[in-house]
Design an enzyme around this catalytic site. Structure first.
Site, short mmCIF file in Angstrom:
data_model
loop_
_atom_site.label_atom_id
_atom_site.label_comp_id
_atom_site.label_asym_id
_atom_site.label_seq_id
_atom_site.Cartn_x
_atom_site.Cartn_y
_atom_site.Cartn_z
N TYR A 30 0.85 -1.20 0.00
CA TYR A 30 0.00 0.00 0.00
C TYR A 30 0.88 1.23 0.00
CZ TYR A 30 -4.95 -1.05 0.41
OH TYR A 30 -6.23 -1.39 0.13
N THR A 83 -3.92 7.07 -21.45
CA THR A 83 -3.68 5.70 -21.02
C THR A 83 -2.25 5.37 -21.43
OG1 THR A 83 -4.67 4.97 -23.08
CG2 THR A 83 -6.03 4.79 -21.12
N GLU A 133 -0.66 4.78 -0.29
CA GLU A 133 -1.54 5.95 -0.52
C GLU A 133 -0.78 7.22 -0.22
OE1 GLU A 133 -5.21 5.24 1.54
OE2 GLU A 133 -5.56 3.44 0.35
#
Ligand code: DSN
Length: 501
Positions: A79, A285, A81
């Site tokens: 993780y 993208t 964030e």
């Protein structure tokens, strides 16, 4: 214990002949198959399909094995964030290094002031960019006026007033039927629900963007965001003109370059055609012409860097470290001379394919292409786009149907085929092969007719194809793909023998 694929391979090969790419694939598939053989089987089947079908989907490509290797590993377990050096979790030092490296490579590649490499998909990147613009242009000034910069400290009434203001802004993007993307203000997408939309269209007669018309509309509508970019428009765009219009209208210029990012990276689109130079925020993208992993990227001017950086938690979930690693690889690959040559060949191939198609008598939207894609109008063949797509698929050609501007057949059946050259160019095909492909497409369209429904009418979905043409086209596709092999270092027959039960 049953022998693994890797053991079978190594048993029959001498040290000096070991193919490391194949070894890596075998090791991976062995691990997958140990837990879930059907998944390994389907990976190999998908590889087989991709190697044996002619891929003309304008938004697809084949990424390198290095990109794939960077995606499939333990980075997925972390993780992170926040953003580099500013995380909500401990132990992020390696992810910081990866994210910073990917962002640096993106900045170098596109000459951008700032790069944010976390968005998971193009739609997420667009929504993140919208909210970054709303933050910078609506929220911050409103908070400054109140004299309270932390939204958590606002009263219920102040918060509600801010929410209403944020929800009452205007977006002006290219209409879906004119080639715009769903996230540019199509009513079935959240973009049209969070903004008032006032889409512009291509000119009815020419099928081209008309900058005078766009300017007139922008001055009348005064949108917060003027959005340029497309999913199905076969021409280049003058972003300098768009910037002038945005400035006159007091709008932020956002560009979604998802489809043509590879042509920008490869220096096919430069000067007025380079969106990074002119737009305030650019989204893309990373897996289309750019040829990286499935994911996205936001580039922006410094003014928007802070708000873009707050994409997580504003819109996005935690970043995907394995995908950021793979993006870093792709951005570095795209800085090579070989990639620039590739990007130019993508456009040369598109032009060659379009010219050949028109010479054979096919009608192309706008009469050609400046980029990597073209739209064939299949109405003269008495078919819907859906039928034409079905016929191509049955002959070994993978592409997608697409609505044409002001399409009488709507977004489901459509009247067009969208064709792109990024994937076949990655395989090494050049102009002579484009001639062969145009001939195949023409032959199939001519040999296809709508199937009869039970009540005797014409189906808009099903088709009948002349069997001789079908067999001949399938054989031609096979022959062509034998000359231009996808991932030639991987022994597909061996993988099939081992993992397909
Ligand atoms: N789905 C992509 C395309 O095919 O153009 C756009 O997101």
């Amino acid at each position: 214990m049953k022998e693994s694929g890797l053991q079978m391979y190594l048993k029959n090969i001498s040290m000096e002949n070991i193919n490391t790419a194949l070894v890596a694939y075998l090791a991976n598939l062995d691990m997958v198959a140990k837990t879930f053989p059907e998944i390994a089987e389907n990976i190999v089947k998908e590889f087989s399909d991709q190697r044996t079908h002619l891929k003309l989907i304008a938004s697809e490509n084949y990424c390198s094995l290095s990109v794939q290797a960077a995606m499939g590993n333990l980075l997925t377990d972390k993780y992170a964030e926040g953003y580099p050096e500013h995380r909500y979790y401990g132990g992020c030092q390696n992810i910081d290094a990866i994210e910073s490296a990917a962002a640096e490579e993106a900045k170098l590649l596109f000459g951008a002031e700032y790069a944010y490499v976390q968005p998971h998909a193009g739609a997420d990147a667009n929504i993140t960019a919208y909210w970054a613009i709303l933050s910078a242009k609506i929220e911050m000034p409103a908070l400054e006026k109140i004299g309270e910069m932390n939204v958590s400290n606002l009263t219920e009434q102040q918060w509600e007033a801010l929410r209403q203001k944020l929800g009452n802004q205007k977006l002006m993007g290219l209409d879906y039927y004119s080639g715009g993307h769903l996230t540019h203000g199509y009513r079935q997408n959240i973009s049209a629900r969070m903004f008032q939309t006032c889409s512009y269209t291509v000119d009815k007669k020419t099928g081209l963007l008309d900058y005078d018309q766009i300017e007139e509309q922008a001055l009348k509508e005064k949108p917060l965001i003027l959005l340029a970019g497309y999913s199905a428009y076969p021409r280049s765009i003058n972003f300098r003109k768009f910037k002038e219009i945005a400035e006159k209208a007091g709008a932020v210029l956002m560009v979604d370059m998802a489809h043509f990012a590879g042509l920008v990276a490869g220096k096919v689109f430069t000067g007025d055609e380079d969106p990074v130079r002119w737009a305030d925020i650019v989204t893309t993208t990373t897996h289309k012409t750019l040829r990286g992993p499935r994911g996205a990227l936001i580039l922006c001017k410094k003014e928007f860097a802070d708000v873009v950086n707050k994409g997580c938690p504003l819109v996005l979930g935690g970043p995907l470290p394995h995908m950021m690693a793979a993006k870093a690889i792709a951005f570095r690959e795209a800085q090579s001379k070989a990639y620039q040559d590739y990007a130019h060949q993508v456009r040369d191939n598109a032009r060659a394919l379009a010219d050949a198609a028109m010479k054979l008598g096919m009608r192309l939207q706008t009469g050609g292409t400046d980029n990597h894609l073209m739209l064939i109008d299949v109405q003269p063949f008495g078919l819907t786009g859906r039928q034409a797509e079905t016929a191509m698929t049955q002959c070994g050609i993978t592409l997608n149907r697409n609505a044409l501007p002001f399409d009488p057949n709507g977004a489901w059946f459509t009247s067009g085929l969208r064709i792109g050259t990024p994937a076949v160019t990655t395989l090494g095909m050049k102009e002579p092969e484009m001639q062969e492909i145009a001939e195949m497409i023409y032959a199939v369209l001519k040999a296809t007719k709508p199937a009869k429904t039970k009540s005797g009418g014409q189906s808009r979905t099903h088709v009948e194809i002349d069997s001789k043409v079908k067999i001949k086209t399938e054989q031609k596709v096979k022959d062509l793909l034998k000359r231009f092999v996808l991932y030639p270092e991987l022994d597909l027959e061996l993988l099939k023998r081992i993992y397909i039960r």
